[in-house]
Motif scaffolding. Structure first.
Motif, mmCIF file in Angstrom:
data_model
loop_
_atom_site.group_PDB
_atom_site.id
_atom_site.type_symbol
_atom_site.label_atom_id
_atom_site.label_comp_id
_atom_site.label_asym_id
_atom_site.label_seq_id
_atom_site.Cartn_x
_atom_site.Cartn_y
_atom_site.Cartn_z
ATOM 1 N N PHE A 87 1.328 15.197 10.828
ATOM 2 C CA PHE A 87 0.970 13.952 10.154
ATOM 3 C C PHE A 87 1.277 12.705 11.000
ATOM 4 N N ASN A 88 0.661 12.646 12.166
ATOM 5 C CA ASN A 88 0.797 11.469 13.014
ATOM 6 C C ASN A 88 -0.350 10.500 12.694
ATOM 7 N N ASP A 89 -0.108 9.644 11.714
ATOM 8 C CA ASP A 89 -1.143 8.712 11.266
ATOM 9 C C ASP A 89 -1.518 7.728 12.376
ATOM 10 N N VAL A 90 -2.762 7.263 12.314
ATOM 11 C CA VAL A 90 -3.265 6.276 13.261
ATOM 12 C C VAL A 90 -3.574 4.960 12.546
ATOM 13 N N ILE A 91 -4.349 5.033 11.453
ATOM 14 C CA ILE A 91 -4.686 3.824 10.703
ATOM 15 C C ILE A 91 -4.966 4.189 9.249
ATOM 16 N N ARG A 92 -4.663 3.256 8.344
ATOM 17 C CA ARG A 92 -4.955 3.417 6.917
ATOM 18 C C ARG A 92 -5.604 2.133 6.405
ATOM 19 N N VAL A 93 -6.689 2.294 5.643
ATOM 20 C CA VAL A 93 -7.337 1.170 4.975
ATOM 21 C C VAL A 93 -7.318 1.484 3.481
ATOM 22 N N THR A 94 -6.668 0.626 2.680
ATOM 23 C CA THR A 94 -6.392 0.971 1.291
ATOM 24 C C THR A 94 -6.771 -0.164 0.334
ATOM 25 N N PRO A 95 -7.983 -0.124 -0.235
ATOM 26 C CA PRO A 95 -8.307 -1.042 -1.330
ATOM 27 C C PRO A 95 -7.882 -0.416 -2.658
ATOM 28 N N GLY A 96 -7.507 -1.251 -3.622
ATOM 29 C CA GLY A 96 -7.048 -0.712 -4.889
ATOM 30 C C GLY A 96 -7.306 -1.636 -6.053
ATOM 31 N N LEU A 97 -6.919 -1.166 -7.239
ATOM 32 C CA LEU A 97 -7.033 -1.936 -8.467
ATOM 33 C C LEU A 97 -5.803 -1.643 -9.312
ATOM 34 N N GLN A 143 -1.236 -5.058 -14.669
ATOM 35 C CA GLN A 143 0.142 -5.426 -14.966
ATOM 36 C C GLN A 143 0.301 -5.632 -16.473
ATOM 37 N N PHE A 144 1.135 -4.788 -17.099
ATOM 38 C CA PHE A 144 1.420 -4.937 -18.517
ATOM 39 C C PHE A 144 2.412 -6.069 -18.752
ATOM 40 N N ASN A 145 3.377 -6.168 -17.831
ATOM 41 C CA ASN A 145 4.308 -7.289 -17.790
ATOM 42 C C ASN A 145 4.882 -7.309 -16.375
ATOM 43 N N SER A 146 5.807 -8.218 -16.116
ATOM 44 C CA SER A 146 6.318 -8.364 -14.750
ATOM 45 C C SER A 146 7.098 -7.136 -14.277
ATOM 46 N N ASP A 147 7.451 -6.241 -15.203
ATOM 47 C CA ASP A 147 8.268 -5.079 -14.846
ATOM 48 C C ASP A 147 7.520 -3.753 -14.900
ATOM 49 N N PHE A 148 6.240 -3.759 -15.280
ATOM 50 C CA PHE A 148 5.531 -2.489 -15.445
ATOM 51 C C PHE A 148 4.077 -2.636 -15.008
ATOM 52 N N LYS A 149 3.667 -1.770 -14.046
ATOM 53 C CA LYS A 149 2.311 -1.820 -13.515
ATOM 54 C C LYS A 149 1.762 -0.407 -13.328
ATOM 55 N N LEU A 150 0.454 -0.302 -13.435
ATOM 56 C CA LEU A 150 -0.275 0.905 -13.060
ATOM 57 C C LEU A 150 -1.259 0.531 -11.965
ATOM 58 N N GLU A 151 -1.361 1.397 -10.943
ATOM 59 C CA GLU A 151 -2.202 1.051 -9.792
ATOM 60 C C GLU A 151 -2.929 2.288 -9.281
ATOM 61 N N GLY A 152 -4.208 2.116 -8.955
ATOM 62 C CA GLY A 152 -5.003 3.174 -8.352
ATOM 63 C C GLY A 152 -5.674 2.670 -7.096
ATOM 64 N N SER A 153 -5.875 3.557 -6.138
ATOM 65 C CA SER A 153 -6.524 3.153 -4.888
ATOM 66 C C SER A 153 -7.361 4.298 -4.339
ATOM 67 N N LEU A 154 -8.350 3.930 -3.551
ATOM 68 C CA LEU A 154 -9.211 4.882 -2.865
ATOM 69 C C LEU A 154 -9.165 4.510 -1.394
#
Length: 267
Positions: free
Chosen positions: A214-224, A227-238
């Protein structure tokens, strides 16, 4: 007028929500067909193959003082066809610097990070591994506008990989540099502090000493994220990852990574 404004806001939110879902389905469909047309056969990875990976993460954190936080990560990763599974436990301590080192005339924040990670890889071929990965990092972030945050994150990682593979390269050393932008939409069609945000990052890896896996070279990560509040979030990315899988044999892969994160802060 207030009634019409509420109806308009609800209609706009519904339209944005449905459009986002349609876009995600279209992107998923396109990438699914591309990768299945080129994915490796019978679980064997060849040079320049496409792979599909699924990542799940739970990211808890604890505020332990002014500008100080302890971060955790419990993760699971796998690949299609399922030739390996990876389990991750990672912890770090971060502290916001009171005396900033750079650009003191510009309003920004600087943070130092220290931590360690444990990675367990299991494989059908019995060539699994266990990795210990200490790391040290520095973050520099500032608000370009009230709704756009730009962050730079520089990390050094020491990798200790233990496996039964012949000629296993135990020690690895690499630098990681990430640029991340976050568009905050909290408060748009929602109450203050609640709503969507759009993270996107580009990260480069510079292997000073390559490890065996697993010698990574580059990662491009867009996501969505939501935020339910400042302390709790759900996040997904492709995300798209370009990875050099083996340090000796020239085996490089184009990885399509579906990632889902649960982010929770405890005060």
């Amino acid at each position: 007028m207030l009634y019409r404004f509420k109806n308009c806001s609800f209609f706009c939110f519904t339209l944005v929500k449905r459009a986002s879902i349609v876009i995600l389905y279209v992107v998923f469909f396109l990438f699914y067909n591309i990768t299945h047309a080129q994915v490796y056969k019978e679980g064997e990875i060849s040079d320049n193959d496409f792979t599909e990976q699924l990542w799940f993460d739970f990211n808890p954190s604890w505020n332990v003082g002014s500008g100080q936080k302890i971060n955790g990560e419990f993760g699971y990763r796998t690949i299609w066809p399922k030739s390996w599974h990876r389990y991750i436990v990672r912890a770090s301590y971060q502290s916001v610097l009171e005396n900033q080192l750079f650009l003191k005339s510009v309003k920004h924040s600087e943070t130092v990070v220290f931590g360690n990670g444990l990675f367990l890889l299991t494989s059908k071929k019995n060539d699994g591994s266990f990795e210990v990965r200490p790391f040290q990092g520095y973050k520099f972030s500032f608000n370009i506008s009230p709704r756009f945050v730009l962050q730079q994150y520089l990390r050094t990682e020491q990798r200790f990989v233990f496996s039964g593979v012949e000629d296993n390269q135990i020690f690895g050393l690499r630098m990681r540099y990430q640029v991340k932008g976050i568009i905050n939409l909290e408060g748009v069609f929602f109450e203050e502090g609640v709503g969507f945000y759009l993270p996107i990052s580009v990260e480069g890896f510079f292997n000073l000493v390559q490890a065996s896996q697993f010698n990574d070279v580059i990662r491009v990560t867009p996501g969505l994220g939501y935020q339910f509040n400042s302390d709790f979030k759900l996040e997904g990315s492709l995300a798209y990852h370009y990875t050099r899988q083996d340090s000796d044999k020239l085996v490089r892969t184009n990885d399509l990574v579906f990632r889902f994160r649960v982010i929770k802060t405890f005060n």
